[in-house]
Design a protein around this motif. Sequence first.
Motif, PDB file in Angstrom:
ATOM      1  N   LEU A  17       0.819  -1.213   0.000  1.00  0.00           N
ATOM      2  CA  LEU A  17       0.000   0.000   0.000  1.00  0.00           C
ATOM      3  C   LEU A  17       0.855   1.265   0.000  1.00  0.00           C
ATOM      4  CD1 LEU A  17      -2.955  -0.978   2.330  1.00  0.00           C
ATOM      5  CD2 LEU A  17      -2.953  -0.750  -0.135  1.00  0.00           C
ATOM      6  N   THR A  18       2.160   1.116   0.252  1.00  0.00           N
ATOM      7  CA  THR A  18       3.031   2.284   0.188  1.00  0.00           C
ATOM      8  C   THR A  18       3.696   2.405  -1.180  1.00  0.00           C
ATOM      9  OG1 THR A  18       4.635   0.891   1.299  1.00  0.00           O
ATOM     10  CG2 THR A  18       3.524   2.515   2.643  1.00  0.00           C
ATOM     11  N   ASN A  19       3.135   1.663  -2.157  1.00  0.00           N
ATOM     12  CA  ASN A  19       3.595   1.769  -3.538  1.00  0.00           C
ATOM     13  C   ASN A  19       4.992   1.189  -3.744  1.00  0.00           C
ATOM     14  OD1 ASN A  19       3.090   2.337  -6.171  1.00  0.00           O
ATOM     15  ND2 ASN A  19       3.101   4.548  -5.973  1.00  0.00           N
ATOM     16  N   ASP A  20       5.408   0.275  -2.896  1.00  0.00           N
ATOM     17  CA  ASP A  20       6.669  -0.415  -3.115  1.00  0.00           C
ATOM     18  C   ASP A  20       6.380  -1.724  -3.852  1.00  0.00           C
ATOM     19  OD1 ASP A  20       8.254   1.443  -1.700  1.00  0.00           O
ATOM     20  OD2 ASP A  20       7.470   0.590   0.178  1.00  0.00           O
ATOM     21  N   LEU A  21       7.340  -2.170  -4.631  1.00  0.00           N
ATOM     22  CA  LEU A  21       7.177  -3.418  -5.376  1.00  0.00           C
ATOM     23  C   LEU A  21       7.990  -4.519  -4.714  1.00  0.00           C
ATOM     24  CD1 LEU A  21       7.357  -1.836  -8.890  1.00  0.00           C
ATOM     25  CD2 LEU A  21       5.459  -3.187  -8.022  1.00  0.00           C
ATOM     26  N   ILE A  22       7.351  -5.653  -4.518  1.00  0.00           N
ATOM     27  CA  ILE A  22       8.036  -6.771  -3.869  1.00  0.00           C
ATOM     28  C   ILE A  22       7.984  -7.981  -4.791  1.00  0.00           C
ATOM     29  CG2 ILE A  22       7.974  -8.374  -1.911  1.00  0.00           C
ATOM     30  CD1 ILE A  22       6.974  -6.060  -0.226  1.00  0.00           C
ATOM     31  N   THR A  23       9.121  -8.625  -4.963  1.00  0.00           N
ATOM     32  CA  THR A  23       9.196  -9.810  -5.810  1.00  0.00           C
ATOM     33  C   THR A  23       9.134 -11.047  -4.921  1.00  0.00           C
ATOM     34  OG1 THR A  23      10.567  -8.602  -7.349  1.00  0.00           O
ATOM     35  CG2 THR A  23      10.578 -10.995  -7.549  1.00  0.00           C
ATOM     36  N   GLU A  74       0.204  11.060   5.192  1.00  0.00           N
ATOM     37  CA  GLU A  74       1.464  11.019   4.454  1.00  0.00           C
ATOM     38  C   GLU A  74       1.507   9.976   3.343  1.00  0.00           C
ATOM     39  OE1 GLU A  74       4.866  10.518   6.998  1.00  0.00           O
ATOM     40  OE2 GLU A  74       6.159  10.133   5.280  1.00  0.00           O
ATOM     41  N   ASP A  75       1.017   8.769   3.649  1.00  0.00           N
ATOM     42  CA  ASP A  75       1.171   7.685   2.665  1.00  0.00           C
ATOM     43  C   ASP A  75      -0.140   7.317   1.960  1.00  0.00           C
ATOM     44  OD1 ASP A  75      -0.022   6.619   4.845  1.00  0.00           O
ATOM     45  OD2 ASP A  75       1.271   4.860   4.999  1.00  0.00           O
ATOM     46  N   GLY A  76      -1.106   8.232   1.963  1.00  0.00           N
ATOM     47  CA  GLY A  76      -2.357   7.971   1.234  1.00  0.00           C
ATOM     48  C   GLY A  76      -3.065   6.735   1.740  1.00  0.00           C
ATOM     49  N   GLU A  77      -3.118   5.694   0.869  1.00  0.00           N
ATOM     50  CA  GLU A  77      -3.854   4.484   1.251  1.00  0.00           C
ATOM     51  C   GLU A  77      -3.064   3.598   2.204  1.00  0.00           C
ATOM     52  OE1 GLU A  77      -5.338   2.518  -2.293  1.00  0.00           O
ATOM     53  OE2 GLU A  77      -7.016   3.899  -2.201  1.00  0.00           O
ATOM     54  N   THR A  98      -0.610   2.466   5.572  1.00  0.00           N
ATOM     55  CA  THR A  98      -1.037   2.147   6.928  1.00  0.00           C
ATOM     56  C   THR A  98      -0.775   3.266   7.948  1.00  0.00           C
ATOM     57  OG1 THR A  98       1.075   1.016   7.039  1.00  0.00           O
ATOM     58  CG2 THR A  98      -0.874  -0.351   6.759  1.00  0.00           C
ATOM     59  N   LYS A  99      -0.015   4.302   7.546  1.00  0.00           N
ATOM     60  CA  LYS A  99       0.291   5.380   8.508  1.00  0.00           C
ATOM     61  C   LYS A  99      -0.971   6.165   8.842  1.00  0.00           C
ATOM     62  CE  LYS A  99       5.132   6.072   7.457  1.00  0.00           C
ATOM     63  NZ  LYS A  99       6.046   6.807   6.584  1.00  0.00           N
ATOM     64  N   GLU A 100      -1.143   6.463  10.137  1.00  0.00           N
ATOM     65  CA  GLU A 100      -2.325   7.192  10.578  1.00  0.00           C
ATOM     66  C   GLU A 100      -2.240   8.661  10.145  1.00  0.00           C
ATOM     67  OE1 GLU A 100      -5.082   6.292  12.883  1.00  0.00           O
ATOM     68  OE2 GLU A 100      -4.578   4.299  12.100  1.00  0.00           O
ATOM     69  N   PRO A 101      -3.338   9.228   9.688  1.00  0.00           N
ATOM     70  CA  PRO A 101      -3.317  10.638   9.312  1.00  0.00           C
ATOM     71  C   PRO A 101      -3.202  11.564  10.539  1.00  0.00           C
ATOM     72  CG  PRO A 101      -5.484   9.675   8.975  1.00  0.00           C
ATOM     73  CD  PRO A 101      -4.602   8.579   9.438  1.00  0.00           C
ATOM     74  N   VAL A 102      -2.690  12.777  10.328  1.00  0.00           N
ATOM     75  CA  VAL A 102      -2.515  13.753  11.413  1.00  0.00           C
ATOM     76  C   VAL A 102      -3.384  14.967  11.132  1.00  0.00           C
ATOM     77  CG1 VAL A 102      -0.816  15.113  12.684  1.00  0.00           C
ATOM     78  CG2 VAL A 102      -0.108  13.016  11.508  1.00  0.00           C
ATOM     79  N   ALA A 103      -4.144  15.425  12.147  1.00  0.00           N
ATOM     80  CA  ALA A 103      -4.986  16.616  11.988  1.00  0.00           C
ATOM     81  C   ALA A 103      -4.560  17.694  12.982  1.00  0.00           C
ATOM     82  CB  ALA A 103      -6.446  16.247  12.201  1.00  0.00           C
ATOM     83  N   ASP A 104      -4.353  18.945  12.479  1.00  0.00           N
ATOM     84  CA  ASP A 104      -4.078  20.083  13.376  1.00  0.00           C
ATOM     85  C   ASP A 104      -5.364  20.485  14.079  1.00  0.00           C
ATOM     86  OD1 ASP A 104      -1.649  20.034  12.183  1.00  0.00           O
ATOM     87  OD2 ASP A 104      -1.985  21.782  10.891  1.00  0.00           O
TER      88      ASP A 104
END
Lengths: 756, 184
Positions: free
Chosen positions: A481-487, B55-58, B60-66
């Motif tokens: 989901l972080t857009n990394d590619l894994i083989t 930060e990472d869109g979809e 797993t990192k949790e979003p931050v709100a001011d």
Amino acid sequence: MEGLTAQSCESTIRGRIYDEHDRSGLELSSIIIMGTDQGSLTDSLGNYIIRNVCPGTITLKVTHIDCEEIIRKITVDKGVIQLDIALEHHVRQLDQVNIQAKSNKRPVAPHEKINRTELNLSKNGTLTENLRSISGVNSLTTGPNIEKPIIHGMFGSRIGILVEGSKVEDQQWGSEHAPSVNLLLFDDVEVVKGVSAIRYGAKSLGGTIVIEPSIPYTGQQLDGTIHLGASTNAPGGSISLELARGFRAQDKGGWKLAAGITRYGDSHAPDFVLSNTGGENVSAGFMCTFLQDKWFHRITLMTQYTSSALLLSTQIGSQADLEHALELSRPTIIRPFTFGIAPPSQKVLHTSAIYNNSYRLNANQIIRLNGSFQWNNRKEFDIRRGGRSNIPAVNMDLLTTQLEIVEDHTWSNAFSGQWGMAFMHQHNQNDNKTDRFPLIPWYHQINGGLFIIEKWYHKNIIAEVGGRGDFTNYYSIYYTLTNDLITDRKKYFNGTFSASIRYQNHSGLIFTFNSGMGFRPPDINELYSNGVHISAASYEVGNPNLRSERALKTILSIEKNNLNRLSFVANIYHNSVQNFIYLRPEGSIITIAGAKLKYQYTQSDAQFFGADVSTKFILTPALLIEEKSDYLYAVNKTTKMGLPMIPPFSNRLSLTWSINKSITNKSHYDFSVNWGYTARQKRYDEADVFSPPPAEYHLFGLGTRYKSRNNKLILDLELKNIFNIAYSNYLDRLRYFSKSESGRSLSLKMLFNFQS
Amino acid sequence: MFIKPSIILSSIILLLLIYACEKPRPINQEEIINRIELHLTDSKGKSYEVRYFDEDGEGTKEPVADTLFIPSGEHFTCYIALFNTLVTPTANITSEIAEESAEHQFFYLTGPGSGLEFSYDDEDMMNHPIGLRFKLSSGGAESEKLNIILRHMPDKTAQYVMSGDITNAGGETDIDIIIPVVVK
């Protein structure tokens, strides 16, 4: 019959039904003593036996699916009468290879065929729709028009679909993916309910659907069939044409050409339009058969394009949207009726080339080769921002090559068998311009297998044992989901066996007992999928550590075929699956669009236990009662709760009244009334459903049919859901959004056969 | 006998052609919204700004709100801006929404009894509200949560939707975030 005592009815008629041309035995011919319920089916060598026959003059009727029927009068005295009967095949040259091959081809496992007339009449319909007539088969639907078959509670890649011996490889893992099969070129559709993994390879845990063409037409006239269809709900129609002709050189083969188009608009529930549920299907196919002395070649080219709209209301972005949809009693979006197909929608193009070959080495050995290439392109469209709705959100090309070599042998009258090798390569390529993570990673898959099956015939018994070894290798590149590619690379090896026995008793009852292992390496999506399921506002996360599923299925089938009275097939089965793969909810993920449910693929042991019965009872020559019922108990052994999408108990009953029906091919009319009952699924896991399974429902239908002489013209009019009731189907994945299935519908089917 | 070799040969050529395809590359995540900015200007011209960042869109990192700190009893002219920082250069999604304004509507929801009052300050070509620009006024001192929801394809003509009530709006949720608000 009254005055005869039991002692006097001691005669036996036995013999062989064989092909007039090459004298090979004809399996599954039926021999009936007319006016009684005595009869027999031939074994794979064409042998039959009818015991306890009363003396006197009797009339025998002999039928075989590929032959003209024969009626013969004989006088029965005491003792054993030997009576061999030759049947003439429509095509002679072919029998050498094909018929003999046919008798060996099928595993000894409970199976059921779709009635040929029914299939012929519904060829414009989908495979799943056609399979509904078979007990133990249900359909998993995504809205009113996308459906896939469920056999004994299993679906998707747990069942195999074989067209001319090649497995249909499309994105069968997806629940909303209907199998890419077009029936226009084919005449036989059979469901093997028993264990068939030995012959048909890995994955067929639940059963196998076998689709074959019939013996080619080699007549010197052009033989054509036109199929027409129209209906009022999902208003639209279909038209298709089949043309066949033999080569000018007599009995050297022939060709068949078929093409069809189907187009329909939105379906109607009783109280509202199910907006965006229309679709279209265009298909074309060409089949060519060459017969040469000891050779048999068949080439089939097929392509089909399907475009289906998905209910607008399914497009949701978060848990809150889902909860909102669940509160309503109508779909969230209802628009005026249209024929249009707008996003969310799917477009599938499936093209295949299949080559079948057999070569007769000598009287007892045939070598067969089966190769195929399939290309499946699947595009899915979502409602997207910034004018992206026309860019597919999913766009993948699945390319599959299969090759199988089989040797068929007959050692003696008592022993025959086959062994073979199978190979498959599959590759998935994703379009990079979708701007979304692909559902299925880029991968190469290689499968190989080696199998052997031997049969033993003794009197009324056929026994079969078989074994198989298979390997599956995956080489994949997947996204996180972080857009990394894994083989990643995976290897699976599985060995399996099966044993079956079929016994036919004096009164024509056939018992088939079949027990064996099936296995299924994890599918690519189960290992690596990582993405959103729009219609469930959920994330599906793959699990690269999954192991192969292993199933031990045992099935007992009792069958009686009697063309004059009572016929029935009853199956009772138990299937114990180790490492059953399923999606388990794992809380939710917070995204910028709110909370989305997270599902992870996981494994547990599961158990299936069920029974299905289909009965035909001829009350009077003009009145026929048919009954079918299905029961299945399925449980996840870890959670002790139900498994997802298990068909609830259902029962179907129909009464058909025929006017002018007789053995001769006169024209006749049928009127029928049917009732279908579906219970509420009580065994389910709350974590698998967003709302409890819907209530039981009853559906009533009416039908009438006209058949002209020799079935040249058949007209069929059917009224479904007469009382226009609103009901919800547990096996419809969109039930949370659609709120009701389709309402009343009148449909017309026509078949017209011509020669020129 | 010419059939078999020719079939095999042509399928091999076809396979080579198709299989000689490229390997996957990272996805161009153009569609994502992962930064949201809220700009407020009070009657004295003073501006306030808060940011919500995933930060990472979809991923797993949790979003931050001011947290938004604003004075009580004040009127604010506000606008919202949406960005995608996962593509280079950072994409301004606000203009995408503006171009498809008839298909989008923002909802700004506060808890019951809150002193915050909201009204729309823009219209699409059908004269229906969008919510890219809006007005806010604060009441007495309180700690509140402002729930910002963006719906794609809502039914703007459904009852109360144009006044900012989301109940009957339908559509698909593109954004559903919470900004803590402290009124002093």
